[in-house]
Design an enzyme around this catalytic site. Structure first.
Site, PDB file in Angstrom:
ATOM      1  N   SER A 313       0.733  -1.400  -0.136  1.00 23.86           N
ATOM      2  CA  SER A 313       0.020  -0.192   0.003  1.00 23.86           C
ATOM      3  C   SER A 313       0.734   1.259   0.022  1.00 23.86           C
ATOM      4  O   SER A 313       1.617   1.447  -0.974  1.00 23.86           O
ATOM      5  CB  SER A 313      -0.984  -0.036   1.098  1.00 23.86           C
ATOM      6  OG  SER A 313      -1.970   1.116   1.062  1.00 23.86           O
ATOM      7  N   ASP A 324      10.351   5.704  -9.967  1.00 22.24           N
ATOM      8  CA  ASP A 324       9.813   6.454 -11.230  1.00 22.24           C
ATOM      9  C   ASP A 324      10.564   7.687 -11.423  1.00 22.24           C
ATOM     10  O   ASP A 324      10.853   8.187 -12.620  1.00 22.24           O
ATOM     11  CB  ASP A 324       8.566   6.425 -11.323  1.00 22.24           C
ATOM     12  CG  ASP A 324       7.819   5.092 -11.475  1.00 22.24           C
ATOM     13  OD1 ASP A 324       8.308   4.303 -11.560  1.00 22.24           O
ATOM     14  OD2 ASP A 324       6.500   5.249 -11.743  1.00 22.24           O
ATOM     15  N   LYS A 338      -0.742  -4.331  -3.116  1.00 19.44           N
ATOM     16  CA  LYS A 338      -2.065  -3.701  -2.680  1.00 19.44           C
ATOM     17  C   LYS A 338      -2.096  -2.281  -3.168  1.00 19.44           C
ATOM     18  O   LYS A 338      -1.423  -1.556  -2.634  1.00 19.44           O
ATOM     19  CB  LYS A 338      -2.192  -3.783  -1.261  1.00 19.44           C
ATOM     20  CG  LYS A 338      -3.471  -3.564  -0.531  1.00 19.44           C
ATOM     21  CD  LYS A 338      -3.634  -2.085  -0.300  1.00 19.44           C
ATOM     22  CE  LYS A 338      -4.889  -2.064   0.354  1.00 19.44           C
ATOM     23  NZ  LYS A 338      -5.458  -0.493   0.490  1.00 19.44           N
TER      24      LYS A 338
END
Length: 448
Positions: A313, A324, A338
Site C-alpha cells: 500500500s 519512477d 496492494k
C-alpha cells in the site's frame, strides 16, 4: 506541501448515496409504483431510471427478508438480519471492502494514531474467515511471539475462524497484559501450531534511524501514521547534524502501509520535482494527483529503498514514486501489490463501511494493484531452499484484478528478515555514491 484530503472528499461525495440506500428495502413497493410508466412516458427515460435503482433485485431482497422474519425456525432480530445483509453486499467485492461496526471503526482510527491495545499485527481477512498475516509491527507482541508475514491464523483461543464474521481479528484486541492463543499454519502444507501472545499497549514508533557507517544513514519506517512524515524529517536532520549524508537506506520491509498522506509527504521530502502518485476511480472525485514541491532534504544524496513481499500500500506508493523519478534504487523482493484506495464511509448508526474506491498509479502510470513494485536489485532470504506460500495481493481470493493487459502470473515476492538485506542495500548505496567497494575475497585453498 498542501495535500488534499482525498478520502474525506470521496466520503462526502458518496455518503448521501449510501444513506439513501439504507431506506431502499422499505420503499421498494413505493419505488415500484413510482417507476410504473404512464401511457405517454418516454421509454428511454424509464430505462435510465431503472438502471439507477435495480427494482427487481430490491423486490427479491424484500421477499427473502420477509421470508426469514416469518418462517425461520427461530426469531431473528431485524437489526441483526439487516446488518448481515449489508455485510453481504461488501463480502464478494474485494478483500479490502468490509463492514465495520462502531468499535471496529474506532479501533481502525486508533491504529492510524499509533496507540491501541492489541498484539500489533497487520492482517488480511480471507473469505473463509481465517486471517493472513501481512506483517507484524516492529517489536510488537506478534513479532516477539514469532508471527511472520504469510502466516495464516485459523483459530483464536481455541475457536476456529469461519466465513461470515464481520471482523475475525476482534478477539486479538483486549486489555494489555492479557494472553491470547492463536493457531497458525505456516507454508502451503504446514502443520498447525499454537503461539501464545501477550497483549500490550501498542505505541508504534513508526520511524527509527541510525548511521550504518560515517556518512551513510539508515531510516526504518514500519508503518505510516499521522506523525510519520514529521518524525522522518526530524530523524534525517539529526543524522546529518554534523555533516551532510552521502546516502540513505530507506527500509520499508514488511511495512503494511497506513495513511497515504504520510507516504506522499516523505516522498516530497526527498523529491525536488515530479509526480508522486495518482488515483483513479469511477467517480471523478476519486481522481487525484500529488506532485512534489521544490526542496530535497538530502540535497541529492543517493537513496536505496529496501522492500520485500510484506511492503504494501503506502509503502509501495513511496517506493514507486522514488523509483519512477530516478531518485532511488529499489533493492529487495517484489512488493505485496496492494494498489487500491479504501474510503471509510460513516453510517447513521455509528458503524462504517470501508469501500474500495480507486486504484493507485505510480508517476510512470504503473498500476500497483496485484503486481507490486519490482526491485532493481533482487535479493533472496538467506539460506532459503524454496519459497514458502506466496505472499501477494494476487494470491488473495476475490482480489481486485490488475489492469487489462497486465500479467499477474506467479509474481509473488519473498520476505527478507534480518541484517543481511541491510548490508546488501548499503553495498548498493556505496556504489551509487561512487565509493570504491572491495570485491568479496575467494576462500583460501586448503593446504595439501
Amino acid at each position: 506541501m498542501r495535500v488534499r484530503l482525498l478520502s474525506l472528499f470521496i466520503a462526502l461525495a458518496l455518503f448521501p448515496l449510501a444513506a439513501a440506500a439504507q431506506d431502499a428495502p422499505a420503499q421498494a413497493d413505493e419505488a415500484a409504483q413510482d417507476a410504473a410508466p404512464a401511457a405517454d412516458d418516454d421509454p428511454d427515460a424509464l430505462d435510465a431510471g431503472a438502471a439507477k435503482v435495480p427494482l427487481e433485485e430490491i423486490r427479491r431482497y424484500v421477499t427473502v427478508f420477509n421470508a426469514i422474519r416469518q418462517a425461520y425456525v427461530d426469531p431473528v432480530d431485524d437489526h441483526k438480519l439487516m446488518s448481515a445483509a449489508v455485510r453481504g453486499l461488501l463480502f464478494d467485492l474485494d478483500p479490502h471492502s468490509a463492514y465495520m461496526e462502531k468499535a471496529d471503526a474506532e479501533q481502525f482510527d486508533e491504529q492510524t494514531r499509533g496507540s491501541y491495545d492489541g498484539v500489533g499485527v497487520e492482517l488480511q481477512q480471507m473469505p473463509d474467515g481465517t486471517l493472513r498475516v501481512v506483517a507484524p509491527l516492529d517489536d510488537s507482541p506478534a513479532e516477539r511471539a514469532g508471527l511472520r508475514s504469510g502466516d495464516r491464523i485459523i483459530a483464536i483461543d481455541g475457536k476456529l475462524l469461519r466465513a461470515g464474521q464481520s471482523d475475525s481479528s476482534a478477539p486479538l484486541r483486549g486489555k494489555a497484559g492479557s494472553k491470547v492463543v492463536v493457531k497458525v499454519v505456516r507454508g502451503e502444507a504446514g502443520e498447525p501450531f499454537d503461539l501464545t501472545l501477550v497483549r500490550d499497549t501498542i505505541r508504534a514508533t513508526s520511524v527509527r534511524s541510525k548511521l550504518l557507517e560515517p556518512g551513510f544513514g539508515y531510516v526504518r519506517i514500519s508503518s505510516f501514521q499521522a506523525s510519520t512524515a514529521a518524525d522522518f524529517a526530524k530523524q534525517v536532520d539529526a543524522l546529518q547534524k554534523d555533516a551532510p549524508l552521502r546516502g540513505l537506506v530507506l527500509d520499508l520491509r514488511s511495512n503494511p502501509g497506513g495513511l497515504l498522506v504520510g507516504a506522499v509527504q516523505i516522498a516530497d521530502e526527498l523529491l525536488d520535482k515530479g509526480g508522486i502518485v495518482s488515483t483513479r476511480g469511477r467517480e471523478s472525485i476519486g481522481n487525484s494527483r500529488f506532485d512534489a514541491t521544490p526542496g530535497d532534504r538530502l540535497h541529492g544524496a543517493p537513496v536505496v529503498a529496501l522492500v520485500d513481499a510484506g511492503s504494501a500500500s503506502a509503502a509501495e506508493v513511496l517506493a514507486g514514486a522514488l523509483h519512477d523519478n530516478k531518485r532511488a534504487r529499489v533493492v529487495g523482493s517484489r512488493t505485496f501489490g496492494k494498489g487500491s484506495v479504501q474510503t471509510l464511509l460513516p453510517l447513521d448508526n455509528g458503524d462504517s463501511i470501508k469501500l474500495t474506491t480507486a486504484r493507485y498509479y505510480t508517476p510512470s502510470g504503473h498500476s500497483i494493484q496485484a503486481l507490486g513494485i519490482e526491485p532493481d536489485v533482487v535479493l533472496h532470504p538467506d539460506g532459503a531452499q524454496r519459497r514458502p506460500a506466496p505472499i501477494s495481493e494476487a494470491e488473495l481470493p476475490g482480489h481486485l484484478a490488475a489492469e487489462p493487459g497486465a500479467m499477474e502470473g506467479d509474481n509473488a515476492g519473498e520476505v527478507l528478515p534480518g541484517r543481511k538485506p541491510i548490508d546488501a542495500a548499503l553495498l548498493e548505496l556505496k556504489k551509487m555514491a561512487g565509493v570504491a567497494v572491495d570485491a568479496p575475497k575467494p576462500a583460501a585453498a586448503k593446504a595439501q
